[in-house]
Design an enzyme around this catalytic site. Sequence first.
Site, short mmCIF file in Angstrom:
data_model
loop_
_atom_site.label_atom_id
_atom_site.label_comp_id
_atom_site.label_asym_id
_atom_site.label_seq_id
_atom_site.Cartn_x
_atom_site.Cartn_y
_atom_site.Cartn_z
N ASP A 8 0.69 -1.37 -0.08
CA ASP A 8 -0.05 -0.08 0.10
C ASP A 8 1.02 1.26 0.18
O ASP A 8 1.63 1.36 0.95
CB ASP A 8 -0.86 -0.03 1.32
CG ASP A 8 -1.87 1.20 1.20
OD1 ASP A 8 -2.27 1.78 0.11
OD2 ASP A 8 -1.88 1.76 2.44
N ASP A 68 -3.26 1.10 7.22
CA ASP A 68 -2.62 0.87 6.12
C ASP A 68 -2.26 -0.43 6.04
O ASP A 68 -2.04 -0.96 4.99
CB ASP A 68 -1.14 1.92 6.27
CG ASP A 68 -1.61 3.56 6.34
OD1 ASP A 68 -2.42 3.71 5.33
OD2 ASP A 68 -1.03 4.16 6.92
N GLU A 103 -1.76 -1.18 -6.04
CA GLU A 103 -2.88 -0.39 -6.67
C GLU A 103 -2.29 0.11 -7.93
O GLU A 103 -1.22 0.64 -7.91
CB GLU A 103 -3.55 0.31 -5.69
CG GLU A 103 -4.08 -0.37 -4.31
CD GLU A 103 -4.74 0.98 -3.58
OE1 GLU A 103 -6.06 0.95 -3.35
OE2 GLU A 103 -3.97 1.81 -2.96
#
Length: 369
Positions: free
Chosen positions: A178, A354, A272
């Site tokens: 992340d 997170d 992502e």
Amino acid sequence: MTIRQKSYKFRLYPNLDQRIMFAKTFGSSRAIWNMMLADKIKYYEETGKTLRNTPAQYKKEFPWLKEVDSLALANVQLNLQKAYKSFFNSGFGFPKFKSKRHRQSYRTNNQNGTIAVSEGKVKLPKIGWVKLEQHRQMSGTIKSATISMSETGKYYISILCESEVCPLSKTGLSVGVDLGIEHFAILSTGEKVGNERFLKTLSKKLAREQKILSRRALVAKKAGRKLSESANYQKQRIKVAKIHEKISNKRKDFLNKLSTELVKKYDIICVEDLSSKNLMANHRLSKAIGDVSWSEFVRMLEYKAEWYEKQVSKISRWYPSSQLCSECGYHSGKKPLNVRNWVCENCGSCHDRDINASINILNEGLRLA
């Protein structure tokens, strides 16, 4: 074992004659680009067709073009053709004229040993042997070389080699990553990689030097001098350029080391598919987002994973990684950025925002992989 193209970048230390020859080649490459582009535009306006011109057609009228490496000019032609093709096929952007303020560089090809590296020197067409700082060994067959000059007046060479790349041994491990601002990367293992904030660290010094640069530009303007003729302005411009160069070098070093470490350690890396351009529309965060260079980091991960037969699994940017409970999958809804820890209403699990997001990225990435 697969054949890959890999570039090696080294700093050059040319003598005075070689610097003059580099300047001539930079200028000739820029001039041939502008002349060919101008003629193409004029021909298209008159006939509606694309002009197929070559550098050789200009050498009779401009004999100084014969002084430089012909392959450098040939590569300009190829680059211009590529730019036109990109414009007509994808509307990427019409080719623009180049000025001295653009990056100074040219590319030449290796033909029967015209480019060679030996004993701390590199041989280049029309230039001869140039001293270089070879901080690492090269492997493979040299295909081409790109010579460039930075804003600070430093010379570099990027040598493209074609070689066999051995895949890294499999570890059987996967990780979710992340990307953030408070921490640059949060791994699904619970590890957090700090954000070095390279721009912010030097922002005060940069602002001070830029202020001096603006004042010197104003003084030159009042005196009626061109900035190119103002020695004080040019000295200060190099100072500002050196700070930008330092920031860029430190950032690249950090991104390269981290991406290499992850590719060596994990077989599947899940991230992502972020759109930095859209995220930078937030003016409060745009400077910090630009400083972390997420897109460059993901690009490095992808090409290194391809080299060493690892895998990068990219999940949708719309996937609600921070809204799902990684334990039970309960969707708890959107949360403001100041909420860093939360408790799942369904199963009661306590989450670090997170780390929970990175675990969800891992699970979704493995599903897609």
